[in-house]
Design an enzyme around this catalytic site. Structure first.
Site, PDB file in Angstrom:
ATOM      1  N   GLY A  50      25.511  44.438  27.738  1.00  0.00           N
ATOM      2  CA  GLY A  50      25.574  45.571  28.639  1.00  0.00           C
ATOM      3  C   GLY A  50      27.022  45.968  28.842  1.00  0.00           C
ATOM      4  N   GLN A  55      33.988  49.830  33.003  1.00  0.00           N
ATOM      5  CA  GLN A  55      34.548  48.811  32.117  1.00  0.00           C
ATOM      6  C   GLN A  55      35.319  49.421  30.952  1.00  0.00           C
ATOM      7  OE1 GLN A  55      30.595  46.630  31.955  1.00  0.00           O
ATOM      8  NE2 GLN A  55      32.077  44.929  31.823  1.00  0.00           N
ATOM      9  N   CYS A  92      30.469  38.120  32.248  1.00  0.00           N
ATOM     10  CA  CYS A  92      30.798  39.540  32.244  1.00  0.00           C
ATOM     11  C   CYS A  92      31.957  39.783  31.287  1.00  0.00           C
ATOM     12  CB  CYS A  92      31.179  39.975  33.665  1.00  0.00           C
ATOM     13  SG  CYS A  92      31.629  41.714  33.802  1.00  0.00           S
ATOM     14  N   LEU A  93      31.856  40.832  30.503  1.00  0.00           N
ATOM     15  CA  LEU A  93      32.922  41.158  29.557  1.00  0.00           C
ATOM     16  C   LEU A  93      34.248  41.420  30.262  1.00  0.00           C
ATOM     17  CD1 LEU A  93      31.006  43.506  27.075  1.00  0.00           C
ATOM     18  CD2 LEU A  93      31.711  41.128  26.697  1.00  0.00           C
ATOM     19  N   HIS A 134      22.937  44.061  36.837  1.00  0.00           N
ATOM     20  CA  HIS A 134      24.350  43.739  36.617  1.00  0.00           C
ATOM     21  C   HIS A 134      25.144  45.025  36.354  1.00  0.00           C
ATOM     22  CE1 HIS A 134      27.583  41.025  34.812  1.00  0.00           C
ATOM     23  NE2 HIS A 134      27.936  42.221  34.373  1.00  0.00           N
ATOM     24  N   GLU A 135      24.621  45.879  35.469  1.00  0.00           N
ATOM     25  CA  GLU A 135      25.345  47.105  35.113  1.00  0.00           C
ATOM     26  C   GLU A 135      25.365  48.096  36.277  1.00  0.00           C
ATOM     27  OE1 GLU A 135      27.196  46.791  32.609  1.00  0.00           O
ATOM     28  OE2 GLU A 135      26.130  45.035  31.867  1.00  0.00           O
ATOM     29  N   HIS A 138      28.124  47.255  38.569  1.00  0.00           N
ATOM     30  CA  HIS A 138      29.426  47.764  38.111  1.00  0.00           C
ATOM     31  C   HIS A 138      29.657  49.196  38.592  1.00  0.00           C
ATOM     32  CE1 HIS A 138      31.395  44.779  35.644  1.00  0.00           C
ATOM     33  NE2 HIS A 138      30.281  44.542  34.955  1.00  0.00           N
TER      34      HIS A 138
END
Length: 160
Positions: A50, A55, A92-93, A134-135, A138
């Site tokens: 994701g 991000q 998380c990235l 999660h997204e 963000h």
């Protein structure tokens, strides 16, 4: 032009853009579809499942995700129904080397729009539900470290 064209680079905490609340997408056009395409490419190259707009430096309510070889692009997502709860370790990235145990809803119904502005409803459970939540976090400036304690950090001086 709604979006400023920039090279897509993954933003890493403590980049301030990760804490901004995103504004709605207003235009569904070729530019938006290009952004979705570039975000999917960066997500895949980063071995993610994701990726949300902040991000990559965009403060609009959009994200991409892919599980089980099925990719989705969402704009202006809203969780309309949520039930149950479960805990799971997430990464998380934008927080490399950090893992946090996070409580999420087990089942959700998300309403949003695809890359062409067509309304979509998506009922999700399990990993799909977790990735969508999660997204969406963000898009509201929320990181996994806000949802639980860090259980693993391989990086010295990682955020708490």
């Amino acid at each position: 032009m709604e979006f400023e064209k920039k090279p897509f680079n993954l933003r890493i905490f403590p980049d301030e853009i990760l804490r901004q609340i995103c504004t709605p997408v207003e235009r569904f056009n070729d530019e938006l579809r290009d952004i979705f395409h570039e975000m999917l490419a960066l997500m895949r190259a980063s071995d993610g499942i994701g990726l949300a707009a902040p991000q990559v430096g965009i403060t609009r309510r959009l994200f991409v995700c892919e599980l089980e070889e099925q990719a989705f692009c969402f704009a202006n997502p809203v969780i309309t129904v949520a039930s149950g709860e479960s805990w799971m370790v997430e990464g998380c990235l934008s927080l490399p080397d950090i893992q946090t145990e996070v409580k999420r809803n087990e089942q959700i119904l998300v309403k949003g729009f695809d890359a062409y502005g067509k309304e979509k409803k998506f009922r999700a459970t399990g990993m799909w539900g977790r990735v969508l939540q999660h997204e969406i976090d963000h898009l509201d400036g929320i990181l996994i470290t806000d949802r639980g304690d860090i259980i693993q950090s391989t990086k010295e001086g990682s955020p708490a």
